[in-house]
Enzyme design. Structure first.
Site, mmCIF file in Angstrom:
data_model
loop_
_atom_site.group_PDB
_atom_site.id
_atom_site.type_symbol
_atom_site.label_atom_id
_atom_site.label_comp_id
_atom_site.label_asym_id
_atom_site.label_seq_id
_atom_site.Cartn_x
_atom_site.Cartn_y
_atom_site.Cartn_z
ATOM 1 N N PRO A 10 -3.170 7.312 -5.249
ATOM 2 C CA PRO A 10 -3.849 6.285 -4.470
ATOM 3 C C PRO A 10 -3.003 5.681 -3.353
ATOM 4 O O PRO A 10 -1.793 5.471 -3.526
ATOM 5 C CB PRO A 10 -4.162 5.192 -5.507
ATOM 6 C CG PRO A 10 -4.216 5.910 -6.801
ATOM 7 C CD PRO A 10 -3.234 7.038 -6.696
ATOM 8 N N ASN A 11 -3.665 5.445 -2.246
ATOM 9 C CA ASN A 11 -3.105 4.759 -1.067
ATOM 10 C C ASN A 11 -2.126 5.610 -0.254
ATOM 11 O O ASN A 11 -1.686 5.183 0.811
ATOM 12 C CB ASN A 11 -2.423 3.432 -1.459
ATOM 13 C CG ASN A 11 -3.390 2.473 -2.105
ATOM 14 O OD1 ASN A 11 -4.460 2.253 -1.556
ATOM 15 N ND2 ASN A 11 -3.059 1.936 -3.257
ATOM 16 N N ARG A 18 0.732 2.101 6.368
ATOM 17 C CA ARG A 18 0.877 1.169 5.242
ATOM 18 C C ARG A 18 2.359 0.826 5.045
ATOM 19 O O ARG A 18 3.168 1.727 4.808
ATOM 20 C CB ARG A 18 0.331 1.870 3.999
ATOM 21 C CG ARG A 18 0.623 1.189 2.694
ATOM 22 C CD ARG A 18 0.256 2.128 1.545
ATOM 23 N NE ARG A 18 0.601 1.510 0.289
ATOM 24 C CZ ARG A 18 1.003 2.182 -0.772
ATOM 25 N NH1 ARG A 18 1.097 3.505 -0.750
ATOM 26 N NH2 ARG A 18 1.298 1.550 -1.870
ATOM 27 N N TYR A 23 7.751 2.553 3.554
ATOM 28 C CA TYR A 23 7.401 3.970 3.395
ATOM 29 C C TYR A 23 7.626 4.813 4.654
ATOM 30 O O TYR A 23 7.418 6.024 4.619
ATOM 31 C CB TYR A 23 5.935 4.089 2.950
ATOM 32 C CG TYR A 23 5.658 3.378 1.635
ATOM 33 C CD1 TYR A 23 6.331 3.732 0.475
ATOM 34 C CD2 TYR A 23 4.736 2.329 1.563
ATOM 35 C CE1 TYR A 23 6.096 3.069 -0.721
ATOM 36 C CE2 TYR A 23 4.494 1.661 0.371
ATOM 37 C CZ TYR A 23 5.188 2.044 -0.767
ATOM 38 O OH TYR A 23 4.963 1.395 -1.958
ATOM 39 N N ASN A 74 3.396 12.709 -6.405
ATOM 40 C CA ASN A 74 3.675 11.318 -6.066
ATOM 41 C C ASN A 74 2.452 10.553 -6.567
ATOM 42 O O ASN A 74 1.398 10.575 -5.925
ATOM 43 C CB ASN A 74 3.881 11.106 -4.564
ATOM 44 C CG ASN A 74 4.249 9.658 -4.265
ATOM 45 O OD1 ASN A 74 4.023 8.765 -5.090
ATOM 46 N ND2 ASN A 74 4.810 9.412 -3.094
ATOM 47 N N ALA A 77 0.939 4.065 -7.316
ATOM 48 C CA ALA A 77 1.027 3.037 -8.367
ATOM 49 C C ALA A 77 0.558 3.544 -9.733
ATOM 50 O O ALA A 77 0.922 2.972 -10.766
ATOM 51 C CB ALA A 77 0.213 1.815 -7.947
ATOM 52 N N GLU A 98 8.247 14.389 -10.509
ATOM 53 C CA GLU A 98 7.689 13.140 -9.986
ATOM 54 C C GLU A 98 8.482 12.759 -8.737
ATOM 55 O O GLU A 98 9.715 12.862 -8.735
ATOM 56 C CB GLU A 98 7.817 12.036 -11.050
ATOM 57 C CG GLU A 98 7.283 10.683 -10.600
ATOM 58 C CD GLU A 98 7.420 9.600 -11.679
ATOM 59 O OE1 GLU A 98 7.893 9.911 -12.797
ATOM 60 O OE2 GLU A 98 7.073 8.442 -11.398
ATOM 61 N N HIS A 100 8.869 9.930 -5.344
ATOM 62 C CA HIS A 100 8.516 8.682 -4.657
ATOM 63 C C HIS A 100 9.322 8.599 -3.366
ATOM 64 O O HIS A 100 10.513 8.953 -3.348
ATOM 65 C CB HIS A 100 8.846 7.456 -5.515
ATOM 66 C CG HIS A 100 8.067 7.388 -6.786
ATOM 67 N ND1 HIS A 100 6.784 6.903 -6.844
ATOM 68 C CD2 HIS A 100 8.398 7.763 -8.049
ATOM 69 C CE1 HIS A 100 6.343 6.970 -8.102
ATOM 70 N NE2 HIS A 100 7.310 7.497 -8.845
ATOM 71 N N ARG A 107 12.612 -2.224 -6.773
ATOM 72 C CA ARG A 107 11.591 -3.078 -6.175
ATOM 73 C C ARG A 107 11.032 -4.062 -7.214
ATOM 74 O O ARG A 107 11.783 -4.515 -8.071
ATOM 75 C CB ARG A 107 10.510 -2.189 -5.538
ATOM 76 C CG ARG A 107 11.080 -1.286 -4.423
ATOM 77 C CD ARG A 107 10.027 -0.386 -3.833
ATOM 78 N NE ARG A 107 8.935 -1.143 -3.247
ATOM 79 C CZ ARG A 107 7.745 -0.614 -2.943
ATOM 80 N NH1 ARG A 107 7.529 0.674 -3.170
ATOM 81 N NH2 ARG A 107 6.791 -1.371 -2.428
HETATM 82 C C1 DQA Z 1 5.336 5.124 -4.181
HETATM 83 C C2 DQA Z 1 5.923 3.952 -4.991
HETATM 84 C C3 DQA Z 1 4.842 3.251 -5.785
HETATM 85 O O1 DQA Z 1 5.390 2.149 -6.485
HETATM 86 C C4 DQA Z 1 3.741 2.735 -4.863
HETATM 87 O O2 DQA Z 1 2.713 2.170 -5.617
HETATM 88 C C5 DQA Z 1 3.241 3.788 -3.940
HETATM 89 C C6 DQA Z 1 4.206 4.661 -3.281
HETATM 90 C C7 DQA Z 1 6.417 5.772 -3.294
HETATM 91 O O3 DQA Z 1 6.214 6.913 -2.874
HETATM 92 O O4 DQA Z 1 7.450 5.158 -3.021
HETATM 93 O O5 DQA Z 1 2.048 3.879 -3.662
HETATM 94 O O6 DQA Z 1 4.857 6.102 -5.080
#
Ligand code: DQA
Length: 145
Positions: A10-11, A18, A23, A74, A77, A98, A100, A107
């Site tokens: 998501p997102n 964003r 990021y 990735n 959240a 995994e 990120h 954080r």
């Molecule tokens: C993320 C880190 C997560 O905590 C966050 O919710 C994201 C992006 C990252 O790539 O740093 O959406 O996965």
């Protein structure tokens, strides 16, 4: 040919606009393009799926069995609270990484939990675009070991 399923939660479709201070300004398409090019240098193919829906990601992981050799995810959240994503990955027989862009451990408190940590080969976090590069390299090394 070795096939990698690259999953984005998501997102992440909002990358580039964003929270660029966290990021960066690179879009998801650009991350995917770069990962695909690096994967091709190793002779791998990459199939990418982004979804804002947990169930769609779970179903993609189910469908990956017997089709893809590795999953790089990735989870956004979802990686902090999704047990269904964790269980789906646990049942995937291939390599699982995994990734990120940021370093969730440095954080907010809620980001310090990873539901995926104990079902992945490893986690790469905090290196921006290079997190994806390192994930591809990790797959290459794990599959050749
Ligand atoms: C993320 C880190 C997560 O905590 C966050 O919710 C994201 C992006 C990252 O790539 O740093 O959406 O996965």
């Amino acid at each position: 040919m070795t096939s990698i399923l690259l999953l984005s939660g998501p997102n992440l479709d909002e990358l580039g606009i964003r929270s660029p201070e966290i990021y960066g300004t690179t879009s998801l398409d650009q991350h995917v393009e770069r990962s695909t090019a690096l994967a091709q240098q190793h002779g791998f193919t990459v199939v990418h799926l982004q979804s804002n829906f947990e169930g769609e990601l779970v179903e993609a992981i189910h469908a990956a069995r017997g089709v893809h050799d590795a999953i790089i995810i990735n989870p956004g959240a979802l990686g902090h609270y999704s047990w269904s994503l964790r269980d789906a990955l646990d049942a995937f027989p291939g390599t699982r990484i995994e990734v990120h862009l940021s370093n969730p451990a440095g954080r907010e408190d809620f980001r310090r939990t990873s539901t995926l940590a104990n079902v992945v080969n490893g986690t790469i976090a905090g290196f921006g675009s290079q997190s994806y590069d390192l994930a591809i390299e990790a797959v290459a090394r794990l599959l050749s070991a």
